[in-house]
Enzyme design. Sequence first.
Site, PDB file in Angstrom:
ATOM      1  N   SER A   1       0.976  -1.150  -0.307  1.00  0.00           N
ATOM      2  CA  SER A   1      -0.155   0.420  -0.369  1.00  0.00           C
ATOM      3  C   SER A   1       1.045   1.131  -0.104  1.00  0.00           C
ATOM      4  O   SER A   1       1.729   1.471  -0.937  1.00  0.00           O
ATOM      5  CB  SER A   1      -1.234  -0.290   0.959  1.00  0.00           C
TER       6      SER A   1
ATOM      7  N   ASP B   1      -9.889  -4.872  -4.561  1.00  0.00           N
ATOM      8  CA  ASP B   1      -9.199  -3.211  -4.134  1.00  0.00           C
ATOM      9  C   ASP B   1     -10.283  -2.254  -3.613  1.00  0.00           C
ATOM     10  O   ASP B   1     -10.453  -1.726  -5.163  1.00  0.00           O
ATOM     11  CB  ASP B   1      -8.035  -3.441  -4.333  1.00  0.00           C
TER      12      ASP B   1
ATOM     13  N   HIS C   1      -7.976  -5.322  -0.717  1.00  0.00           N
ATOM     14  CA  HIS C   1      -7.082  -4.229  -0.464  1.00  0.00           C
ATOM     15  C   HIS C   1      -6.137  -5.321   1.395  1.00  0.00           C
ATOM     16  O   HIS C   1      -5.564  -5.563   2.051  1.00  0.00           O
ATOM     17  CB  HIS C   1      -7.136  -3.293   0.577  1.00  0.00           C
TER      18      HIS C   1
END
Length: 224
Positions: free
Chosen positions: A119, A173, A204
């Site tokens: 991320s 996601d 995610h």
Amino acid sequence: MAQALLEAVEVETGQHPTASVIWMHGLGADGHDFEPAVPHLADSIGQAVRFVFPHAPLRSVTINAGMRMRAWYDILGFDRHTGQDEGGIQASSAAVAALIQRESERGIVAGRTVLAGFSQGGAMSLYIGARYPQKLAGIVALSCYLPLASNFAAERLAANQSTPIFMAHGSLDPVIEERRGLEGRAALEAEGYAVEWHSYRMAHSVCVEELADISAFLKRVLSV
């Protein structure tokens, strides 16, 4: 004055490691986040590796009502066209570069070091990897995007032009849509970078199949 090193969790998979993986966590997590993944990641590498999981600095994050949390840089908004915290990105880049240098001082040169992240940490991995002045062994960028993309072509350095890049994303996601990862991949490939792309049916997060693919990538780039 020398830059203070980021605090980090370190896990060595054997005595006298011959390679390092510096892995940056996502927004609001810390260096312990991916510590449990080490047995999966080290499964097929075949050599002792030092995993370094640094803690990002504590800072106020705009999208979270200014709450202080561990973040590599501030996030000003969800809109992809919102301005980015260039100063924060640059500061964290310098802090991680200091960790790479520390690995060199401990006997593991940049060419035996992989930068990785998830991320926000994955975005940092791409940002640092393209601008680092010494060749790295590899770059792993998970569920992320290419930060400061408009500056990329002008700021990238030649040292890691041929460095293998592993990018992966969840097709479901909702936090960072897969298309943003694909846009980053396209920008990298347009400048001649070789990107190994993986898509997984997940949100995610990280899945077991992905960890196995990363382990195979690490084995490959660290066996050179």
